[in-house]
Design an enzyme around this catalytic site. Structure first.
Site, short mmCIF file in Angstrom:
data_model
loop_
_atom_site.label_atom_id
_atom_site.label_comp_id
_atom_site.label_asym_id
_atom_site.label_seq_id
_atom_site.Cartn_x
_atom_site.Cartn_y
_atom_site.Cartn_z
N LYS A 176 -38.33 98.78 -24.28
CA LYS A 176 -36.82 98.39 -24.03
C LYS A 176 -36.50 99.06 -22.69
O LYS A 176 -36.35 100.31 -22.89
CB LYS A 176 -36.13 98.70 -25.23
CG LYS A 176 -36.29 97.85 -26.51
CD LYS A 176 -35.15 98.16 -27.50
CE LYS A 176 -35.56 97.07 -28.76
NZ LYS A 176 -34.84 97.87 -29.96
N ASN A 185 -36.60 99.94 -38.51
CA ASN A 185 -35.65 100.82 -37.86
C ASN A 185 -35.17 102.17 -38.43
O ASN A 185 -34.21 102.64 -38.76
CB ASN A 185 -34.11 100.19 -37.67
CG ASN A 185 -34.11 98.99 -36.84
OD1 ASN A 185 -34.06 97.70 -36.97
ND2 ASN A 185 -34.35 99.19 -35.36
N GLY A 227 -35.81 93.76 -27.49
CA GLY A 227 -34.45 93.38 -27.32
C GLY A 227 -33.51 94.15 -27.97
O GLY A 227 -33.49 94.70 -28.97
N LYS A 247 -40.19 88.44 -36.34
CA LYS A 247 -40.17 89.56 -36.79
C LYS A 247 -38.93 89.74 -37.84
O LYS A 247 -37.80 89.17 -37.63
CB LYS A 247 -39.87 90.40 -35.44
CG LYS A 247 -39.06 91.74 -35.79
CD LYS A 247 -39.07 92.56 -34.59
CE LYS A 247 -37.79 93.43 -34.36
NZ LYS A 247 -37.83 94.40 -33.11
N LEU A 248 -39.37 90.21 -38.97
CA LEU A 248 -38.37 90.63 -39.94
C LEU A 248 -37.79 92.12 -40.16
O LEU A 248 -38.55 92.99 -39.99
CB LEU A 248 -38.99 90.26 -41.39
CG LEU A 248 -39.94 88.76 -41.77
CD1 LEU A 248 -40.56 88.84 -42.88
CD2 LEU A 248 -38.93 87.91 -41.40
N LYS A 249 -36.64 92.11 -40.22
CA LYS A 249 -35.76 93.26 -40.53
C LYS A 249 -36.21 93.76 -41.91
O LYS A 249 -36.04 92.76 -42.75
CB LYS A 249 -34.49 93.40 -40.07
CG LYS A 249 -34.31 93.11 -38.58
CD LYS A 249 -34.54 94.32 -37.71
CE LYS A 249 -34.06 94.29 -36.38
NZ LYS A 249 -34.53 95.53 -35.54
N SER A 306 -36.18 87.63 -33.83
CA SER A 306 -35.95 89.09 -34.87
C SER A 306 -35.18 88.32 -35.71
O SER A 306 -33.94 87.91 -35.57
CB SER A 306 -35.62 90.09 -34.02
OG SER A 306 -35.12 91.15 -34.87
N ASP A 330 -39.78 95.32 -39.06
CA ASP A 330 -39.02 96.44 -38.15
C ASP A 330 -38.16 97.13 -39.29
O ASP A 330 -37.23 96.63 -39.63
CB ASP A 330 -38.39 95.94 -36.93
CG ASP A 330 -37.57 96.82 -36.25
OD1 ASP A 330 -38.00 97.89 -36.55
OD2 ASP A 330 -37.05 96.35 -35.31
N ASP A 361 -40.76 102.15 -31.53
CA ASP A 361 -39.63 101.56 -30.69
C ASP A 361 -38.69 103.02 -30.20
O ASP A 361 -38.73 103.81 -29.34
CB ASP A 361 -38.71 100.69 -31.45
CG ASP A 361 -37.59 100.09 -30.65
OD1 ASP A 361 -37.25 100.68 -29.56
OD2 ASP A 361 -36.93 99.28 -31.47
N GLU A 408 -43.05 98.09 -37.10
CA GLU A 408 -42.27 98.63 -36.11
C GLU A 408 -41.34 99.69 -36.74
O GLU A 408 -40.61 99.68 -37.66
CB GLU A 408 -41.55 97.64 -35.46
CG GLU A 408 -40.93 98.08 -34.00
CD GLU A 408 -40.14 96.98 -33.41
OE1 GLU A 408 -40.17 95.64 -33.67
OE2 GLU A 408 -39.47 97.38 -32.26
O1 NPG Z 1 -33.89 89.55 -29.96
O2 NPG Z 1 -32.40 91.05 -28.51
C1 NPG Z 1 -33.00 90.61 -29.70
C2 NPG Z 1 -32.60 91.78 -31.00
C3 NPG Z 1 -34.01 92.04 -31.22
O3 NPG Z 1 -34.40 93.09 -33.43
C4 NPG Z 1 -33.83 93.37 -32.31
N1 NPG Z 1 -33.24 94.59 -31.92
O4 NPG Z 1 -34.24 97.69 -33.21
O5 NPG Z 1 -35.33 96.01 -32.05
C5 NPG Z 1 -34.13 96.46 -32.97
C6 NPG Z 1 -33.01 95.33 -32.73
C7 NPG Z 1 -31.77 96.06 -32.56
C8 NPG Z 1 -30.58 95.30 -33.09
C9 NPG Z 1 -31.36 97.06 -31.80
C10 NPG Z 1 -29.26 95.65 -33.06
C11 NPG Z 1 -30.04 97.45 -31.75
C12 NPG Z 1 -29.14 96.73 -32.31
#
Ligand code: NPG
Length: 370
Positions: free
Chosen positions: A263, A191, A291, A162-164, A136, A189, A239, A214
Site C-alpha cells: 500500500k 488485520n 487498498g 478476500k474475506l475479513k 475485500s 485478512d 500488510d 494476510e
Molecule cells: O478495497 O480499498 C479497498 C479496501 C481493502 O480491505 C481493505 N482494506 O486492512 O487492507 C485492509 C483494509 C482496510 C480497511 C484498511 C479499512 C484500513 C481501513
C-alpha cells in the site's frame, strides 16, 4: 525541480454504500485528508490513506492534518527548489508518519509528471494497461449475508475474493464460502487480530487452499509471523508490518511471509512503494496492491502502481461503486472480465470533480509559501 507555491489541505468525507467492518472496527464514512500542491509548473493531488481513528496504524486524520500543516508543508516551502525524490530526506526530521508524508510525495510527483506530460504508470515502469481486480469483503453479520456478498461480487467479475476475519468469525465462514465456491481465488485478512497461541485456527485454514492469510498477528510483528509460517502450509502475506523496503527485506529474510501487500500510503508514498516492489520482486516473492477504500485520487495512484511487473496477484483495486455512490473523480469502472484500465493521462490521470469536491469538503486550509 520546482518551487511549491501553495498547498491546499482538505478534509473530505464520502458516505459508503454499505458499512465496512474489519477486526478493528466499522466504517460508515470514508473520511480522509487530500492535498493539492501548486508548483511553478503544475498542480498535483495526493490522498492521505489514514482514517478517522488511529486503528489500522497510529496515524489518523486529525494527526495527519497537524503533521502536514505544521511540519511537512512548512519544510516543503522552506526547501525552495525541490523534487519528489528529495522528500524522503527533507522529511526525515519527522519520524514515522508515512501516510502523512506519502500525501505530499504523491502530490508533488503528480505535479512533476503532469508538467512533463508523463503518466505515473509510465514513470513507474508499468508493463500493462489493465490490472486484475480483487475485492475485500468486510465481516458480515451472518454466514448467509457473507455468501450473498461473495456471490454478488463474483457475478460482477472480481477475480479474487478476500474475506475479513476475526476470532469467532473465521474457520466456519471460510468453510462456507469454500464449499460454495471450490475453485475461486480466496484469501483472508485478519488485520492483526490473533496471537501465536491461535496457531490452530491457521492450521485449520490450510485445507481450504487459500491464496494467502494476510496479517494474522500483531501489526508490527515479524518474528512471530515467521514462527507461524513454519507451522502452516498456506502462504502468509504481510500488510501492516511492512512500512518500508527495509522491513520487506527483513520479513523475507526472516521467513515472516511469502507474499507482500504493497500500500503506497503505508510505506510513505509511491517512490518507496516502488522500492518495496523492487526488493521483493528481486527475491522472487509476489506482491499485490492493497487498498484503503481510497477515493478516485488514491485509486488512480494505486492502479498505476498495480501495473508494475511484480504485481502478479489481483489487487484490492475495486471499482469506485464498490464503496461510493458518487466518487470524487469520474468513477473507476471494472470490466466484466474483472480488469480495470490503468490511467494513461499525465500524472495520476484524474482530477476531482469540482462540484463533488465542494460537497464533500468538511474543512479547507490554504497554505502559501512565504
Ligand atoms: O478495497 O480499498 C479497498 C479496501 C481493502 O480491505 C481493505 N482494506 O486492512 O487492507 C485492509 C483494509 C482496510 C480497511 C484498511 C479499512 C484500513 C481501513
Amino acid at each position: 525541480m520546482t518551487r511549491v507555491r501553495a498547498v491546499e489541505l482538505r478534509l473530505v468525507g464520502l458516505g459508503l454504500v454499505r458499512p465496512f467492518r474489519t477486526s478493528f472496527g466499522q466504517m460508515t464514512e470514508k473520511a480522509c485528508v487530500l492535498a493539492k500542491v501548486e508548483t511553478d509548473d503544475a498542480i498535483g493531488w495526493g490522498e492521505c490513506v489514514a482514517g478517522a481513528e488511529p486503528d489500522f496504524s497510529e496515524e489518523f486524520n486529525e494527526g495527519a492534518w497537524l503533521v502536514l500543516r505544521d511540519l511537512l508543508v512548512p519544510a516543503l516551502f522552506a526547501a525552495g527548489d525541490v523534487g519528489a525524490a528529495r522528500l524522503d530526506e527533507l522529511f526525515a526530521f519527522v519520524r514515522g508518519n508515512p501516510m502523512a508524508k506519502a500525501t505530499l510525495v504523491n502530490a508533488l510527483l503528480d505535479a512533476e509528471l503532469r508538467a512533463q506530460g508523463r503518466s505515473l504508470a509510465s514513470f513507474l515502469g508499468s508493463e500493462r494497461d489493465r490490472v486484475e481486480c480483487g475485492v475485500s469483503i468486510g465481516i458480515a453479520p451472518t454466514a448467509e449475508a457473507l455468501l450473498d456478498q461473495v456471490a454478488g461480487h463474483l457475478l460482477e467479475g472480481y477475480r479474487r475474493i478476500k474475506l475479513k476475519i476475526e476470532p469467532g468469525a473465521d474457520l466456519e465462514r471460510v468453510r462456507a464460502v469454500r464449499e460454495r465456491h471450490p475453485d475461486i481465488l480466496l484469501s483472508v485478512d485478519a488485520n492483526a487480530a490473533y496471537t501465536l497461541e491461535d496457531a490452530d485456527v491457521f492450521r485449520g485454514l490450510d485445507p481450504f487452499e487459500l491464496l494467502m492469510v494476510e496479517q494474522p498477528l500483531h501489526h508490527e510483528d515479524l518474528v512471530d509471523h515467521a514462527k507461524l509460517q513454519r507451522q502452516i502450509r498456506t502462504d502468509l502475506c504481510l500488510d501492516e508490518s511492512i512500512r518500508s523496503a527495509a522491513h520487506a527485506e527483513a520479513a523475507i529474510e526472516l521467513g515472516s511471509c511469502r507474499i507482500v501487500n504493497i500500500k503506497q500510503g503505508r510505506v510513505g508514498g509511491v517512490l518507496e512503494a516502488k522500492r518495496v516492489h523492487d526488493v521483493v520482486s528481486a527475491r522472487g516473492v509476489p506482491v499485490w496492491c492493497g487498498g484503503m477504500l481510497e477515493t478516485g485520487i488514491g485509486r488512480a495512484t494505486n492502479l498505476a502502481l498495480a501495473s508494475m511487473p511484480g504485481f502478479t496477484l489481483p489487487g484490492d483495486t475495486s471499482a469506485s461503486r464498490r464503496y461510493f455512490h458518487d466518487d470524487l473523480t469520474e468513477p473507476f469502472e471494472m470490466a466484466p472480465d474483472g480488469t480495470m484500465a490503468v490511467p494513461d493521462e499525465p500524472g495520476i490521470g484524474v482530477q476531482p470533480l469540482p462540484e463533488r469536491l465542494r460537497e464533500c469538503t468538511h474543512r479547507l486550509e490554504r497554505l502559501t509559501a512565504g
